[in-house]
Write a protein that holds these residues in place. Structure first.
Motif, short mmCIF file in Angstrom:
data_model
loop_
_atom_site.label_atom_id
_atom_site.label_comp_id
_atom_site.label_asym_id
_atom_site.label_seq_id
_atom_site.Cartn_x
_atom_site.Cartn_y
_atom_site.Cartn_z
N ASN A 363 0.84 -1.20 0.00
CA ASN A 363 0.00 0.00 0.00
C ASN A 363 0.88 1.25 0.00
OD1 ASN A 363 -0.14 -1.40 2.93
ND2 ASN A 363 0.21 0.80 3.21
N SER A 364 0.35 2.32 -0.59
CA SER A 364 1.11 3.58 -0.64
C SER A 364 0.15 4.75 -0.73
CB SER A 364 2.06 3.59 -1.85
OG SER A 364 1.34 3.46 -3.06
N ALA A 365 0.68 5.93 -0.46
CA ALA A 365 -0.09 7.18 -0.52
C ALA A 365 0.69 8.18 -1.34
CB ALA A 365 -0.35 7.71 0.87
N GLY A 366 -0.01 9.08 -2.03
CA GLY A 366 0.66 10.09 -2.82
C GLY A 366 -0.34 11.01 -3.49
N LEU A 367 0.19 11.93 -4.28
CA LEU A 367 -0.65 12.88 -5.00
C LEU A 367 -0.71 12.52 -6.47
CD1 LEU A 367 0.57 16.28 -3.44
CD2 LEU A 367 -1.37 14.86 -2.74
N VAL A 368 -1.88 12.66 -7.04
CA VAL A 368 -2.08 12.54 -8.48
C VAL A 368 -2.82 13.80 -8.91
CG1 VAL A 368 -3.14 11.23 -10.36
CG2 VAL A 368 -2.16 10.02 -8.40
N ARG A 373 -4.33 10.60 -3.22
CA ARG A 373 -4.79 9.29 -3.68
C ARG A 373 -4.05 8.22 -2.87
NH1 ARG A 373 -9.39 8.97 -6.56
NH2 ARG A 373 -8.71 6.87 -7.09
N TYR A 374 -4.62 7.00 -2.89
CA TYR A 374 -4.02 5.84 -2.23
C TYR A 374 -3.99 4.70 -3.23
CZ TYR A 374 -4.91 8.73 1.84
OH TYR A 374 -4.93 9.77 2.73
N ALA A 375 -3.00 3.82 -3.09
CA ALA A 375 -2.77 2.83 -4.15
C ALA A 375 -2.35 1.49 -3.58
CB ALA A 375 -1.69 3.34 -5.11
N VAL A 376 -2.47 0.48 -4.44
CA VAL A 376 -1.91 -0.85 -4.22
C VAL A 376 -0.98 -1.15 -5.39
CG1 VAL A 376 -2.40 -3.30 -3.82
CG2 VAL A 376 -4.10 -1.56 -3.14
N ASN A 377 0.26 -1.48 -5.08
CA ASN A 377 1.28 -1.72 -6.12
C ASN A 377 1.30 -0.61 -7.18
OD1 ASN A 377 1.97 -4.00 -4.75
ND2 ASN A 377 1.29 -5.45 -6.31
N GLY A 378 1.14 0.62 -6.70
CA GLY A 378 1.25 1.78 -7.57
C GLY A 378 0.01 2.14 -8.34
N VAL A 379 -1.07 1.38 -8.20
CA VAL A 379 -2.30 1.64 -8.95
C VAL A 379 -3.39 2.11 -7.98
CG1 VAL A 379 -4.01 0.76 -10.55
CG2 VAL A 379 -1.69 -0.15 -10.60
N SER A 380 -3.96 3.26 -8.28
CA SER A 380 -5.08 3.80 -7.52
C SER A 380 -6.36 3.54 -8.30
CB SER A 380 -4.89 5.30 -7.28
OG SER A 380 -5.89 5.81 -6.42
N PHE A 381 -7.26 2.79 -7.70
CA PHE A 381 -8.45 2.30 -8.41
C PHE A 381 -9.43 3.43 -8.70
CE2 PHE A 381 -12.71 0.50 -8.67
CZ PHE A 381 -12.52 -0.60 -9.48
N ILE A 382 -9.95 3.44 -9.92
CA ILE A 382 -11.06 4.32 -10.28
C ILE A 382 -12.19 3.45 -10.82
CG2 ILE A 382 -9.78 6.45 -10.69
CD1 ILE A 382 -9.69 5.73 -13.66
N ILE A 405 -3.10 -4.39 -12.86
CA ILE A 405 -2.32 -4.22 -11.64
C ILE A 405 -1.34 -5.38 -11.54
CG2 ILE A 405 -4.16 -5.34 -10.28
CD1 ILE A 405 -3.19 -3.72 -7.86
N ALA A 406 -0.10 -5.08 -11.21
CA ALA A 406 0.94 -6.11 -11.11
C ALA A 406 0.78 -6.89 -9.81
CB ALA A 406 2.32 -5.46 -11.16
N ASP A 407 1.31 -8.11 -9.79
CA ASP A 407 1.23 -8.91 -8.56
C ASP A 407 2.48 -8.79 -7.69
OD1 ASP A 407 3.01 -10.43 -9.98
OD2 ASP A 407 1.75 -12.23 -10.09
N GLN A 408 3.29 -7.76 -7.97
CA GLN A 408 4.45 -7.42 -7.15
C GLN A 408 4.52 -5.89 -7.07
OE1 GLN A 408 6.56 -10.00 -5.91
NE2 GLN A 408 5.02 -11.36 -6.79
N PRO A 409 5.07 -5.33 -5.98
CA PRO A 409 5.26 -3.87 -5.93
C PRO A 409 6.14 -3.41 -7.09
CG PRO A 409 5.58 -4.86 -3.76
CD PRO A 409 5.48 -5.99 -4.72
N THR A 410 5.77 -2.28 -7.69
CA THR A 410 6.47 -1.81 -8.88
C THR A 410 7.47 -0.70 -8.58
OG1 THR A 410 4.76 -0.15 -9.35
CG2 THR A 410 4.47 -2.36 -10.30
N GLY A 411 7.27 0.04 -7.50
CA GLY A 411 8.14 1.17 -7.21
C GLY A 411 7.87 2.38 -8.07
N ARG A 412 6.85 2.32 -8.91
CA ARG A 412 6.53 3.46 -9.78
C ARG A 412 5.64 4.46 -9.05
NH1 ARG A 412 4.56 -0.26 -14.90
NH2 ARG A 412 6.55 -1.34 -15.28
N HIS A 413 5.53 5.65 -9.66
CA HIS A 413 4.62 6.64 -9.12
C HIS A 413 3.17 6.15 -9.26
CE1 HIS A 413 7.72 9.58 -8.43
NE2 HIS A 413 8.11 9.53 -9.70
N ILE A 414 2.32 6.64 -8.40
CA ILE A 414 0.92 6.23 -8.42
C ILE A 414 0.25 6.69 -9.71
CG2 ILE A 414 -1.33 6.61 -7.32
CD1 ILE A 414 0.11 6.82 -4.65
N HIS A 415 -0.51 5.79 -10.33
CA HIS A 415 -1.33 6.17 -11.48
C HIS A 415 -2.73 5.60 -11.31
CE1 HIS A 415 -0.02 2.11 -12.74
NE2 HIS A 415 -1.11 2.09 -13.50
#
Length: 549
Positions: A363-368, A373-382, A405-415
Motif C-alpha cells: 500500500n502507498s499514498a501520494g498525490l495525483v 490518492r491511495y494505491a496498491v502496487n502503484g495503482v489507484s483504483f477508479i 495491476i501487477a502482482d508485485q510492488p512496482t516502485g513506480r509513481h501512483i497512477h
C-alpha cells in the motif's frame, strides 16, 4: 424481522424466483435449504451517536439496522427499497456468496439501486457459520450508518465447542465523525485528507448509551464487530474476563483475555460469564495506535443490580504494537471442533498444499494531479462506468483489462486505473500484504476466507516463510497489517467470480486503495458459477442487455 416459510402455491412462486440460480423446478422445494425473507426500507433520519443530531441512514427506521439471524446453508431473500435521493448498495462483509459474485453488493459486481426503486438480494450462506456484518458500500455512506450484524448459527446436529450461552448480543463498535457524510465525501473528492474522527459509537450510541443486561451466574456470547472507518479499537469489560471462541466463521482455541484488539472490519465472538457481585460494570472501548486516544463506554448491567457503575473504566493496553502482535499470533484454529460441517476444522491441511503463486501487495499514498490518492502496487483504483462483473459476463470491451495491476510492488509513481488482477480457479495462492507506511492497515477479500499464516515487523522476504504457521492458523476474511510490517495469507481460490480486495480504512478505499481479483475458469458450468440473476439490475454499458429468461 418476519421469517416466512414457503408453503403451497405462494411458496412455489417464491421458490421459482430463487430457482433462477439453482436451475431446479418448484416441485423439489421440500428438498431445498430453508428460506428467510427480509423486507427493508432505506431512508435518512435523525441519529445521535455522539450526542448531536446528524443525518443517518436507517433501515426500517432503525440505526443500526436489524440483525440477520440465519443457520448454515439458509437462503436469504432480502428486498431492499431505496428511499434515499441517491443510488444505494449494501455489501455483506464475510458472506462468501459461493459461485455468485453478482450479489456481492459492491459497485464492481452489482448495479446500484436507483432512488425510489428496489432490488432483491438472493443469497445463500453456504457452508458458513459465525459472526459478520453488512454495511453500505457506495460513496461515503458508511459514515452515516446503514450497518447491522449477521449471525450464522450452526445446524442443530453440528456440535459447537461450548455450551449454548444464555444470551447472544451483537456489539457494533466504530470510530465516528460528527460531520455529515456528504461533507466528508466532498473533502475527499477535493483531494484532501480527513481529520481525526470525533469519537466512538457503540451500537449507534455514545458514552454509556448502550446497555447489555445479564443474569448472575450465566454465560453470554458477545459478537463484536468493528464497523468503523479507520481505527483499531480495544474492547474490555470492567472486572470480567473474556473467552475467545470464534473469529469470522472459525472456532478458535479458547483463550482467556482481559482485553481484545478489534481492527477495522473484523468480527470476534467472546464468552463472558456474569460471575461478579451484582452491579453495573463498564464496557470500555478505546482507539489503538493513535496519538489522540478516543474513548467510549457501554454498560454491562446485572439484572439484580442495585449499584451503578463505579470507579474509572479499565485502562487499555500499551500504545506499542508488540502486545497486539503477540495477541494476534495467539489466535489459532481449534482443529478438533466442527465448523459448518460435522468434520473437524483441522481436516483441511492447508500447510501441505503447494503454493502455485505468490502475490505481494504494497500500500502507498501520494498525490495525483495535486490530489490525495491511495494505491496498491502503484495503482489507484477508479470505478468504471459499468460493474466489472457485468462487463465480464457480457464480454463488453473497454471497461477493464485483466492484468492492469501487477502482482508485485512496482516502485513506480501512483497512477489511476480500473485495476483487475487475474487468477486461476483452484489455484492455491499466497498473498503478502506489505505495509511500508507508519499507519495501521486492515485488508478484506470478498468471496473468501483465508489462512493468516504469518505476520511480523519489518520487511517480508522469502526467508520469512520459515516462521509461517502451517498447522492451525486462523481462517478469516479480514486481517490487520501493523505499521511498517507485513502479513501473509494462504487462499485456495475455489470460488469463481469478480471479488473486491480492499483496505478497510474507508477514506483510503474511497480514494483508490482497492482492486478486483478475477477468479476465472474457461469452463462455463453452473457447477462452478451461477448465471446472472434474472432480476439483476443493468447499468452503464450493460443497460438494455437482454435479461436472461
Amino acid at each position: 424481522m418476519r421469517l416466512l416459510w414457503e408453503n403451497g402455491r405462494r411458496g412455489c412462486w417464491l421458490f421459482a424466483v430463487v430457482a433462477l440460480y439453482m436451475q431446479t423446478v418448484c416441485r423439489v422445494v421440500v428438498a431445498e435449504d430453508p428460506y428467510r425473507y427480509f423486507d427493508w426500507r432505506i431512508s435518512y433520519g435523525d441519529i445521535y451517536p455522539l450526542g448531536v443530531r446528524q443525518q443517518g441512514i436507517l433501515i426500517n427506521g432503525k440505526f443500526p439496522g436489524p440483525d440477520i439471524i440465519s443457520v448454515t446453508n439458509d437462503n436469504l431473500i432480502i428486498n431492499v427499497h431505496n428511499d434515499l435521493p441517491e443510488p444505494f448498495l449494501l455489501t455483506w462483509n464475510g458472506l462468501q456468496q459461493r459461485k455468485n459474485s453478482f450479489e456481492d453488493g459492491v459497485y464492481g459486481t452489482t448495479c446500484p439501486i436507483p432512488p425510489g426503486k428496489n432490488f432483491t438480494y438472493i443469497m445463500q450462506v453456504k457452508d458458513q457459520i459465525g459472526s459478520f456484518f453488512y454495511f453500505p458500500s457506495l460513496k461515503f455512506h458508511k459514515a452515516a450508518g446503514g450497518f447491522g450484524g449477521i449471525r450464522i448459527l450452526s445446524r442443530p446436529r453440528i456440535p459447537v465447542p461450548f455450551p449454548e450461552p444464555a444470551g447472544d448480543f451483537t456489539i457494533l463498535i466504530g470510530d465516528w465523525y460528527k460531520t455529515n457524510h456528504k461533507a466528508l465525501q466532498t473533502i475527499l473528492d477535493r483531494g484532501k485528507m480527513l481529520k481525526f474522527p470525533d469519537g466512538i459509537q457503540i451500537n449507534g450510541l455514545g458514552r454509556d448509551g448502550a446497555k447489555f443486561t445479564v443474569e448472575s451466574g450465566k454465560t453470554y456470547r458477545l459478537r463484536i464487530s468493528n464497523v468503523g472507518l479507520q481505527n483499531s479499537l480495544n474492547f474490555r469489560i470492567q472486572g470480567h474476563k473474556m473467552k475467545l471462541v470464534e473469529v469470522e466463521g472459525t472456532h478458535t482455541i479458547q483463550t482467556t483475555l482481559s482485553s481484545l484488539d478489534v481492527h477495522v472490519g473484523q468480527s470476534y465472538s467472546v464468552l463472558v460469564t456474569a460471575d461478579q457481585p451484582a452491579q453495573d460494570y463498564y464496557i470500555a472501548i478505546s482507539s489503538r495506535f493513535t496519538t489522540q486516544i478516543l474513548n467510549s463506554t457501554a454498560i454491562l448491567h446485572y439484572s439484580n443490580s442495585r449499584k451503578p457503575v463505579s470507579g474509572p473504566p479499565p485502562p487499555g493496553p500499551t500504545t506499542g504494537i508488540s502486545w497486539s502482535l503477540n495477541q494476534a499470533r495467539s489466535i489459532r484454529t481449534n482443529l478438533t471442533a466442527s465448523g459448518p460441517r460435522p468434520n473437524p476444522q483441522g481436516s483441511y491441511h492447508y500447510g501441505q498444499i503447494n503454493v502455485t503463486r505468490t502475490i505481494r501487495l504494497a500500500n502507498s499514498a501520494g498525490l495525483v494531479d495535486r490530489k490525495q490518492r491511495y494505491a496498491v502496487n502503484g495503482v489507484s483504483f477508479i470505478p468504471a462506468d459499468t460493474p466489472l462483473k457485468l462487463a465480464d459476463y457480457y464480454n463488453i470491451t473497454g471497461v477493464f483489462e485483466v492484468g492492469s495491476i501487477a502482482d508485485q510492488p512496482t516502485g513506480r509513481h501512483i497512477h489511476l486505473d480500473t485495476a483487475v488482477m487475474g487468477a486461476d480457479y483452484r489455484a492455491f495462492v499466497e498473498i503478502v500484504f506489505e505495509n511500508r507506511e507508519n499507519i495501521m492497515q486492515s485488508w478484506h477479500l470478498d468471496g473468501y476466507s483465508f489462512f493468516v499464516v504469518g505476520m511480523d515487523k519489518g520487511r517480508w522476504s522469502p526467508e520469512s516463510k520459515k516462521q509461517y504457521n502451517l498447522i492451525d492458523a486462523v481462517s478469516r476474511c479480514t486481517t490487520q497489517v501493523y505499521p511498517r510490517s507485513w502479513t501473509a495469507i494462504y487462499i485456495p481460490l475455489d470460488n469463481v467470480g469478480m471479488w473486491n480486495l480492499r483496505t478497510q480504512f474507508w477514506a483510503r478505499q474511497y480514494l483508490g486503495q482497492q482492486f478486483y481479483l478475477r477468479v476465472y475458469t474457461p469452463v462455463q458450468s453452473y457447477r462452478d458459477e451461477y448465471p446472472i440473476p434474472k432480476n439483476a439490475l443493468h447499468c452503464g454499458k450493460a443497460r438494455g442487455r437482454a435479461i436472461r429468461t
